[in-house]
Write an enzyme that holds these catalytic residues in place. Structure first.
Site, mmCIF file in Angstrom:
data_model
loop_
_atom_site.group_PDB
_atom_site.id
_atom_site.type_symbol
_atom_site.label_atom_id
_atom_site.label_comp_id
_atom_site.label_asym_id
_atom_site.label_seq_id
_atom_site.Cartn_x
_atom_site.Cartn_y
_atom_site.Cartn_z
ATOM 1 N N LEU A 141 0.890 -1.166 -0.194
ATOM 2 C CA LEU A 141 0.117 0.198 -0.211
ATOM 3 C C LEU A 141 0.890 1.224 -0.016
ATOM 4 O O LEU A 141 0.986 2.360 -0.751
ATOM 5 C CB LEU A 141 -0.937 0.017 1.571
ATOM 6 C CG LEU A 141 -2.096 1.350 1.840
ATOM 7 C CD1 LEU A 141 -2.717 1.375 0.329
ATOM 8 C CD2 LEU A 141 -2.422 1.284 3.001
ATOM 9 N N ASN A 142 1.893 1.198 1.004
ATOM 10 C CA ASN A 142 2.644 2.211 0.844
ATOM 11 C C ASN A 142 3.444 2.617 -0.651
ATOM 12 O O ASN A 142 4.145 3.701 -0.636
ATOM 13 C CB ASN A 142 3.635 2.358 2.412
ATOM 14 C CG ASN A 142 2.620 2.254 3.619
ATOM 15 O OD1 ASN A 142 2.715 1.386 4.171
ATOM 16 N ND2 ASN A 142 1.554 3.418 3.384
ATOM 17 N N TYR B 87 -12.306 6.490 4.881
ATOM 18 C CA TYR B 87 -11.498 5.672 4.226
ATOM 19 C C TYR B 87 -11.999 6.435 2.823
ATOM 20 O O TYR B 87 -10.755 5.840 1.864
ATOM 21 C CB TYR B 87 -11.604 3.944 4.765
ATOM 22 C CG TYR B 87 -10.147 3.381 5.210
ATOM 23 C CD1 TYR B 87 -9.141 2.976 4.726
ATOM 24 C CD2 TYR B 87 -10.579 2.805 6.515
ATOM 25 C CE1 TYR B 87 -7.549 2.602 5.734
ATOM 26 C CE2 TYR B 87 -9.397 2.625 7.004
ATOM 27 C CZ TYR B 87 -8.157 2.772 7.373
ATOM 28 O OH TYR B 87 -7.375 1.318 8.084
ATOM 29 N N HIS C 99 -12.738 -3.193 6.990
ATOM 30 C CA HIS C 99 -12.757 -2.087 7.706
ATOM 31 C C HIS C 99 -14.093 -1.677 8.594
ATOM 32 O O HIS C 99 -13.977 -0.667 9.513
ATOM 33 C CB HIS C 99 -12.173 -0.491 7.368
ATOM 34 C CG HIS C 99 -11.026 -1.027 6.556
ATOM 35 N ND1 HIS C 99 -10.209 -1.168 8.080
ATOM 36 C CD2 HIS C 99 -10.571 -0.698 5.565
ATOM 37 C CE1 HIS C 99 -8.854 -0.618 7.161
ATOM 38 N NE2 HIS C 99 -9.279 -0.998 5.978
ATOM 39 N N ASP D 15 -19.831 7.117 18.777
ATOM 40 C CA ASP D 15 -19.099 6.329 18.477
ATOM 41 C C ASP D 15 -17.688 5.995 18.564
ATOM 42 O O ASP D 15 -16.628 7.289 18.739
ATOM 43 C CB ASP D 15 -18.867 6.339 16.383
ATOM 44 C CG ASP D 15 -18.857 5.063 15.752
ATOM 45 O OD1 ASP D 15 -19.759 4.344 15.520
ATOM 46 O OD2 ASP D 15 -17.841 4.085 15.955
ATOM 47 N N ARG E 11 -6.303 2.255 17.446
ATOM 48 C CA ARG E 11 -5.210 2.749 16.657
ATOM 49 C C ARG E 11 -5.073 3.622 17.396
ATOM 50 O O ARG E 11 -5.442 4.629 16.877
ATOM 51 C CB ARG E 11 -5.979 2.063 15.186
ATOM 52 C CG ARG E 11 -4.335 2.146 13.708
ATOM 53 C CD ARG E 11 -4.529 1.914 12.544
ATOM 54 N NE ARG E 11 -3.839 2.985 12.070
ATOM 55 C CZ ARG E 11 -3.466 2.082 10.434
ATOM 56 N NH1 ARG E 11 -4.037 2.040 10.011
ATOM 57 N NH2 ARG E 11 -2.004 3.197 10.106
#
Lengths: 762, 762
Positions: free
Chosen positions: A159-160, A287, A440, A460, A465
């Site tokens: 991903l990175n 996201y 997710h 919520d 993380r």
């Protein structure tokens, strides 16, 4: 230790002005450059025509000039600092990760500066850095950290690496014409082509999904393909890999499905699948924000190089719609509602949203409301889109972006549930009745959160993380994200028998979604959303209805919350409310525990301390609390048997990973069919300077179920001033024109449409 | 329910302008009034000359005009609302309490409006209300609520009755000349005289103390005495009651001593006793703020009517000094440091401080720094003092009020310890080494609190009370104030054998105070405060030294904290740090508890949950946490035997009265002589928009005791970049010129003055 101080804006502006006035020589260079390559690069995000246009406006568009000055100061400082291309070693938050991340961000910016300011030092910086990467890349093994299902080379996850290529492609495009053919051949052969192959055919489990990871991968390959004019690579980016040899049912390390039968891949499929026709992205706004950049930047590049694709008109202009949806998914302060995995504090001030707003404005219909968001962002992208925005702001075209109540459907065709947002004055209700939301997603069907003035009233939890805080598990997802944050009990919704929805099983959850029953915000004084969930617990039907009501007998709008449960079996039902603040009073007796134990042993219950327990014999339980100088009261219809539980998050949390926030749970035991009915008021204010509490008490004298059968439901609401109202609701027919009659105490009530709030004459 | 919306400033200004321009008639009336009573009232706070002066400036001083417009709007709304004088019934927060409180505040304001605007409706309103009180008063029994040691008639405590009279005297003065003699005689006979007698000779236990209660009582009697020209009453106010028949050792319901042998009483004694020569008020800033109003308002009245008393020069101008001290006792946001019983959030924006600043400016030396505070307050008193301030601001005279490091002595002669405040950039350390601080004092010798940018880094808990929030014990002190907030373990200081200082005994505590060892803020890069406490635990000497150090090897100033303990016996010592935020990491192993129990059974320990426990075998314990997007690290020298305890406030708290804040306790067991040494860093920043953590790690590699004997002490500090420093300290001689030598590892270190921070050459 070296501490770098950001130069003040004044200094930045002076630097820019000096740069501009000393530009005669530079301008000449640029002219030569422009004339010699009139058909050439840049043509990806920046265009040759665009650059000329930008230059003609320099010094005239304050918003653009400010962003340019900031960028120049930032890049110049990095150039002074020298080039560092370390051997990859660390997880996110660690040195090598952050260095490579900074490198691609600075390269992209240096490319823009080279084009706009014409100073070759920027081109040289990019070239030197790319050469350093090109020398390292051919012999670079997989990244030594092994946690990812798709390990990268520069970073611990592909991903990175894809992030790197999306940005670096832009830098390469900016110096393409300035480089010799020999240099370009070297870079493409040793760096860009193998890089693009590695993150695509080398990692189909990463590249060939419907997932934000793949969007980044697709965009990365697409961007470099467009710079290199490589149609085969571009096809791979747009349509995926034909035969990826992936097994159905494969999962990534977050538990997300990799291969789904019959599912297409590539950029266009990723544009098709996760976005609903309303522009809602199934993973949620956090996201969506992350995914927007590759979506929009490749779209911009495609629009520039392949206008025949009409990418911005794709799926009824879904990309532009999605930016609008994203802004609507923020609270009063611009923070995203933390639906699914989401770190709180992320907002429309992020760099991705700066890009999104500028592109949506430029390539959309120049919506003047977007300009007001751009003005708040106080920043534009340094390309044609940013210039359009800066010009619009300069010309005073902006209008306030008014966030109203909105229902956003989920699913590619908009038929897989959705998110309903009700707004009145500075109150905002978010009810989630979406599909699973990809890997997710949380197990939180029909959960809600509630805001006043940008502050959370009922929260919520968000995700478990601390992104890029290395001390917390390398900045990655913590185990508590799975054991707590994703579990149903972590949300403001029904938990049956202390198990999560779909037993917390991702594949089962992914098969289902909730269904809208009705959404109606046409009357600002009574806005309503109602949705049904029949699959989270097989054999149990849950129907939640929430209304945001402005009634002149109350200081502020109040929230009505009705959950109807019908089950084939007897169960225990828990409904938590994660209020924030300190308890002021209750109308029922409770006992605080002298020793704390966790409320349960699994499914998230192990993380809740049971602080106390009470029962009410008055038919209602009222809890009042105090937060940020305001009073709140939750009044709930309860029976003598219901347990009223006080909890605090933080049990079985060996590394202090959880926030120790309070909760209040209404527990109904041994029930087949039942109702949860609550009314939430925000009232009054405390002035700590004058030490005066105004309107510190709830306005509700009584809240009762006045009627219920399979089809109908009525609640009576009585205020302390003896004003009595009835809220009438039909479970049978949600049409606006349906006619209804019920009899309560021998009196007939008739109404049209699914619901009605009516006064009771005394 | 009626909701009252405050009119906007614009509307207020318009109202005021209309009022002024329609004033021709009114002005004529006023003229008549003025001419007919040139020698008369008002002469208390407002004066006839002052009123003329004010009128001549109307419409020309924005700050004054704005305050006048706000006051007019407020009073006009109350007049429309009508007069309500209910039979007293409730505690504070309840209806009758708040109504009577509002009545006296509005009467005072109406009096001012009558004088300035000349509209008789204000005079009529006051007269009607006073008549209602005068009719009720003669037959009014004691207030039905019985909690106070000195019950009032209008309110549950005499204190509030005194508040009423302080304000109402001003209203009476404003309409004195407008009333007929007959009306005045009626009011004085049936209301004011019996009222003054009731709160003085009727309640000597309230009136004849050295306490903020008595200050209010004295001022109330003094104010009405001045209006009525009653010298006998005035004498009582100034000098107290000669023979009060009170028994020595009597206590009030907060446990405060009422009668101390040989102690004087009355306003002047109250001015003499609790203020130190530096203007520090022994109860702490929260109560100083509360007491300032009666002190200053009676002083203003005395200055106007009895200038020969030279009250503002009394005790070397202590009243003006005290305002300066009070402003220095606020954090960056203007909030008072919550020393002793104090509700957080109280600040120099309170109405008492508006009065204090205006009076100190007008009757003091027209300090231009006070104008900058007045400008922030954005409000002035509607009298001569407020006009002076408004004039000063209009003329642009203000200078920034620079809060520097300051040491404020405690005690009438300044020899009973004090409070030291060290400031560097936006960091503020408060070390308390005062006397007991009267009945509102906490058992917290040598305790500290620490602030960054107006936020608490290490907090002082403050008090256990929700002032005027009726649901919380009628808004009064909660039992947790005694069982928790006052106890030593609730503070950031040493607890021996789990008992509070002086065994939590008020009388013993009142006999003692800590002693300053040194205070030196002359070097901005190394500011230091050091103090000794030898009486809190007989046989044990505690010496705490705190230094705020700016070192270029660190991003921010850091705090060095050294406590030396010498005892005749072996004891257990606990040192808590009440940090705020979430734990990020530790350098030692710990175990979180799966079930929580309280840390102890009494002296406040019963209120602490023991969340976890660890030990370090590396010689240091490092705790890092995160709060408000900043990182903090506390590095402490510990032995293998020391317990490292994680706590959370909230055990045995049956009514949710406590805040559930975390704490970290270093526990040394079975020790006679020992040291606690810690270094607290603030470092780095988290950007939640870009998700980047900068400088997230502590800069300390090692912290060690390099040397210690009876007279000397040295700490070595080593950074991660291997910079080594030694902090040298002499317990023997605190003089600036004393010469010292110690040998560490065969190397001699020489220095002059009690302390030195020196680099160690490698």
């Amino acid at each position: 230790m070296k501490i770098r101080h950001a130069p003040s804006l004044k200094i930045l502006t002076i630097i820019l002005l000096i740069a501009m006035f000393s530009c005669e020589e530079t301008t000449n260079k640029t002219k030569v450059l422009a004339e010699s390559t009139i058909q050439g690069h840049p043509n990806l995000v920046l265009t040759k025509a665009g650059v000329q246009e930008i230059k003609s406006h320099l010094g005239k568009l304050p918003l653009f000039d400010k962003s340019l000055a900031e960028t120049k100061a930032e890049v110049d400082a990095e150039i002074l600092n020298g080039i560092e291309v370390p051997i990859p070693k660390d997880y996110s938050g660690g040195y090598t990760h952050e260095r490579h991340k900074r490198n691609f961000i600075i390269m992209q910016k240096a490319g823009v500066l080279f084009q706009i300011l014409g100073d070759v030092k920027y081109a040289r910086y990019i070239k030197d850095m790319l050469f350093a990467y090109a020398k390292m890349y051919p012999t670079l093994p997989l990244h030594p950290q092994t946690r990812s299902y798709a390990r990268g080379k520069l970073f611990w996850q592909c991903l990175n690496d894809a992030n790197w290529l999306v940005y670096t492609s832009q830098a390469y495009d900016c110096i393409y014409d300035w480089l010799s053919k020999e240099d370009r051949d070297f870079l493409e052969k040793d760096l860009f082509k193998p890089f693009a192959d590695f993150i695509s055919i080398g990692n189909p489990q990463f590249f060939n999904r419907i997932h934000n990871h793949s969007t980044w991968g697709n965009a990365a390959v697409g961007m470099i393909a467009l710079v290199m004019d490589d149609d085969s690579l571009l096809n791979r980016a747009l349509y995926g890999i034909n035969d990826d040899h992936l097994k159905e049912g494969m999962k990534d390390n977050d538990g997300g499905l990799i291969k789904v039968k019959g599912q297409k891949a590539g950029f266009l499929a990723n544009l098709e699948e996760p976005f609903s026709p309303d522009g809602y992205f199934t993973e949620g706004p956090y996201y969506q924000r992350y995914a927007m950049y590759p979506f929009l930047i490749l779209a911009e590049a495609l629009q520039n190089k392949k206008p025949e694709l009409k990418i911005f008109e794709y799926k009824d202009s879904v990309l532009v719609k999605s930016v609008n949806a994203l802004i609507n998914l923020t609270d009063e302060d611009g923070d995203f509602f933390p639906i699914n995995d989401a770190q709180k504090g992320m907002s429309y001030y992020s760099r991705e949203l700066v890009t999104a707003v500028d592109i949506a404005y430029h390539f959309g219909s120049q919506d003047p409301e977007l300009l007001s968001i751009a003005k708040k962002q106080d920043k534009v992208v340094l390309d044609d889109t940013g210039m359009s925005v800066a010009l619009g702001v300069k010309e005073g075209k902006e209008k306030p972006f008014v966030k109203t109540s909105i229902n956003l459907s989920d699913g590619p065709n908009g038929d897989q549930g959705g998110v309903g947002i009700l707004r009145n004055s500075n109150f905002e209700l978010v009810l989630k009745y979406t599909g699973q939301g990809s890997s997710h997603g949380h197990y939180d069907k029909l959960s809600f959160s509630y805001y006043e003035g940008g502050h959370e009233v009922i929260q919520d939890y968000g995700m478990g993380r601390f992104v890029n805080i290395q001390q917390k598990g390398g900045g990655n997802y913590l185990k508590e994200n799975t054991t707590w944050a994703k579990q149903t009990i972590a949300h403001n919704t029904i938990v049956q028998n202390e198990t999560s929805h779909f037993h917390g099983d991702f594949e089962t959850g992914s098969l289902h979604h909730s269904e809208k029953y009705l959404f109606d915000a046409s009357n600002p004084n009574l806005q309503i959303i109602s949705a049904v969930e029949n699959n989270a617990y097989p054999g149990t039907e849950m129907h939640r209805t929430m209304a945001l009501i402005k009634d002149n007998d109350f200081e502020n709008p109040y929230l009505l919350d009705i959950i109807k449960i019908n089950s084939k079996s007897k169960n225990q039902y828990d409904l938590p409310y994660y209020y924030l603040g300190q308890i002021i009073s209750t109308n029922f007796k409770y006992t605080k525990s002298d020793e704390l134990k966790s409320l349960g042993s699994k499914n998230g219950y192990q993380h809740l301390w049971k602080e106390g327990e009470g029962k009410s014999d008055s038919g209602t339980a009222k809890l009042s609390w105090f937060n940020k100088q305001r009073f709140y009261s939750l009044t709930s219809v309860v029976s003598n048997d219901d347990d009223l539980l006080f909890t605090r998050i933080g049990a079985h949390d060996p590394d202090f990973n959880l926030r120790n926030d309070p909760g209040f749970i209404i527990r109904k035991k041994n029930s087949k069919n039942t109702f949860f009915v609550s009314l939430l008021e925000s009232h009054g204010h405390y002035d700590p300077i004058n030490e005066i509490a105004t309107n510190a008490f709830s306005n509700i004298k009584s809240l009762k179920i006045a009627y219920s059968d399979d089809d109908y439901f009525a609640i009576s609401i009585e205020t302390v001033n003896d004003e009595k109202k009835l809220f009438l609701f039909s479970f049978k027919n949600n049409s606006k024109t349906s006619k209804h009659t019920i009899k309560i105490n021998d009196r007939a009530y008739k109404w049209i449409g699914a619901y009605k709030l009516t006064e009771i004459n005394k």
